[in-house]
Structure formats: C-alpha cells, structure tokens
Design an enzyme around this catalytic site. Structure first.
Site, PDB file in Angstrom:
ATOM      1  N   GLY A   1       0.855  -1.187   0.000  1.00  0.00           N
ATOM      2  CA  GLY A   1       0.000   0.000   0.000  1.00  0.00           C
ATOM      3  C   GLY A   1       0.885   1.229   0.000  1.00  0.00           C
ATOM      4  N   THR A   2       0.364   2.324  -0.511  1.00  0.00           N
ATOM      5  CA  THR A   2       1.242   3.487  -0.678  1.00  0.00           C
ATOM      6  C   THR A   2       0.865   4.673   0.202  1.00  0.00           C
ATOM      7  OG1 THR A   2       0.010   3.940  -2.714  1.00  0.00           O
ATOM      8  CG2 THR A   2       2.114   2.861  -2.945  1.00  0.00           C
ATOM      9  N   THR A   3       0.082   5.621  -0.274  1.00  0.00           N
ATOM     10  CA  THR A   3       0.012   6.917   0.402  1.00  0.00           C
ATOM     11  C   THR A   3      -1.238   7.093   1.269  1.00  0.00           C
ATOM     12  OG1 THR A   3       1.218   7.841  -1.471  1.00  0.00           O
ATOM     13  CG2 THR A   3       0.204   9.402   0.040  1.00  0.00           C
TER      14      THR A   3
ATOM     15  N   LYS B   1      -7.391   0.977   2.177  1.00  0.00           N
ATOM     16  CA  LYS B   1      -6.268   1.178   3.092  1.00  0.00           C
ATOM     17  C   LYS B   1      -6.644   1.899   4.376  1.00  0.00           C
ATOM     18  CE  LYS B   1      -3.313   1.858  -0.951  1.00  0.00           C
ATOM     19  NZ  LYS B   1      -2.380   2.791  -1.618  1.00  0.00           N
TER      20      LYS B   1
ATOM     21  N   ALA C   1       3.630   5.045  -7.595  1.00  0.00           N
ATOM     22  CA  ALA C   1       2.995   4.040  -6.742  1.00  0.00           C
ATOM     23  C   ALA C   1       1.713   4.535  -6.100  1.00  0.00           C
ATOM     24  CB  ALA C   1       3.971   3.593  -5.653  1.00  0.00           C
TER      25      ALA C   1
END
Length: 258
Positions: A30-32, A63, A205
């Site tokens: 997972g990113t931001t 997320k 990403a």
C-alpha cells in the site's frame, strides 16, 4: 496479543517464520495515506493503489479502516501484514471495551498500536514493513489528533497534518501550502484529496482519482459523532471538482483549490 503471546506466539503477524530468501520478497504494498485536523475532528484518507515492484497489483485496495467508534488506521507498507495487524488491533480495542466497560483513551490506543508495530520488526528486517497512520477524536481533549510511526514502533504526534507512504513527501508538501487552523470539514476533505492528487502526479505508486474506472480515494471523517466514511458519490464529487479546477488552472493556485 497477550493471550497469543502466551499460548501460540507463532500466530502473531511479526512471529511468523519465513523461509530464507535471496533478495527482497515481492508482495503487494500500500502506498500513500494522509490526515489533517480541523476544529471538531480529523480527516484520514488514502489512495486505492497497491504495487508490487513496478507492477500495479491492485487498483481498488482499501487502506483506511475504523479501529473503533472514534479512531481509524490508514495502512502503508506490506498490504497483507498491514490488514492482519489492523484486524488484530480492532479486536484488541473491542476486547478492552468489553472487559473494562469503557473505551481505551486515544493515547492508549496509539501506544498499543506502537507495540504491535514493534513486534513486526523481524518482518520489517526482511523488507515486509508496516507503517500505519493513526488518527482519532480525543473525547477528553475534544479535538482530533494524528499519530505517525516508524518501522520500530516509535510514534510521534503530528500537528495539523501528516502523511506516510511512498507519496508522502509530495502529499505533505501540498498540505503544507493548503493547511489552515480554521478549516471546515468540507475544506479538510477537499484538502486530503488534493494532497493525494498531487502525490499521484509525482509518485507512480500512488493512484489518483480514476474517473474512467470510478475508483476514488477513501475519505473518512472522525468527530464527536464518531467515525464516518464518505460515500462514493461524495468522494467522486470532491475528486471531480478538483480535476475540473485543474483543467481550468493547471498550476493549481491556492484560491482555486479551497
């Protein structure tokens, strides 16, 4: 966690034995995640993209999760371990409330999550790190608060806004320019989506609003009324308004955003 530690410690996320590997383990990440406070609460939001190396592993991953009625967790890092950690964290808070008859303080929740992240240090050393962002409404102080973490479980309280994940540098830069102490709830939700848009613009990403696939950031608001997740229609309306203004003014001046 205490029960598992005593009876079956191998079931804890950080204690699972992995076979020896050559090089980094490829797993979806997972990113931001971004968060911002406003008078009366806090907004926590995340993009929807998960990556595995240079490949998009999933375009619509979730997320941001409620931890309990007055707090939420946004995950960045190894997606599988992060989701498992969040589920265990949710169970811990529910168990405490049932046993004690009262909710754990927001400070106590932040400390407990710190302990769980520290227990995952062995995994982090193999490249499977989990670095969440924790936010909630403090019923005692009557305000929203944000806590960030590092891979060792060290936590710090952020003032005003925070971001974690691969696009956090760009998201934080956007929030730094747009943040005000007197933001309304609507302005705060617009700000976090704008920050994710800016992060997606520079970080491959991070996934920005995907109008064609109808995939929009998850935006949650936590106030004295509790946790609330914006509906898809609400999120899409915010995202579309930002996209329209960007088309009109590509440089994105402050006046055009909030």
């Amino acid at each position: 966690m205490d029960f598992l530690s005593d009876h079956q410690p191998e079931l804890l996320p950080g204690n699972k034995k992995l076979p020896p590997v050559q090089g980094a383990i490829e797993a979806p990440h997972g990113t931001t995640i971004v968060a911002v406070t406003f008078p009366g609460g806090v907004v926590l939001a995340g993009d929807r993209r998960a990556t595995m190396g240079n490949v998009i592993a999933q375009r619509d991953i979730e997320k941001v999760f409620p931890a309990d009625e007055y707090s939420a967790v946004g995950i960045a890092g190894t997606a599988g371990l992060a989701v498992e950690m969040v589920k265990l964290f949710q169970l811990e808070l529910e168990h405490f409330e049932k046993v004690e008859g009262a909710q754990l303080s927001l400070e106590g929740k932040a400390n407990r999550l710190s302990t769980m992240i520290r227990s995952n240090l062995g995994m982090a050393m193999q490249g499977l790190a989990v670095v969440p962002l924790f936010a909630g409404y403090d019923v005692d102080r009557e305000k929203g608060r944000i806590f960030s973490y590092d891979v060792t479980g060290g936590r710090s309280e952020e003032q005003g806004y925070a971001a974690t994940g691969s696009g956090s540098i760009f998201a934080r830069g956007a929030m730094k320019k747009l943040f005000r102490e007197d933001l309304s709830e609507a302005e705060a939700t617009t700000l976090v989506v704008q920050a994710l848009y800016d992060a997606a613009d520079d970080d491959s990403a991070t996934g920005g609003p995907d109008v064609a696939r109808r995939i929009y950031p998850i935006v949650t608001v936590i106030t004295d009324d509790g946790f609330r997740r914006l509906s898809e229609n609400e999120s899409s309306e915010i995202a579309r308004s930002i996209l329209e203004r960007r088309l009109e003014q590509p440089d994105g001046p402050r006046a055009a955003l909030l």
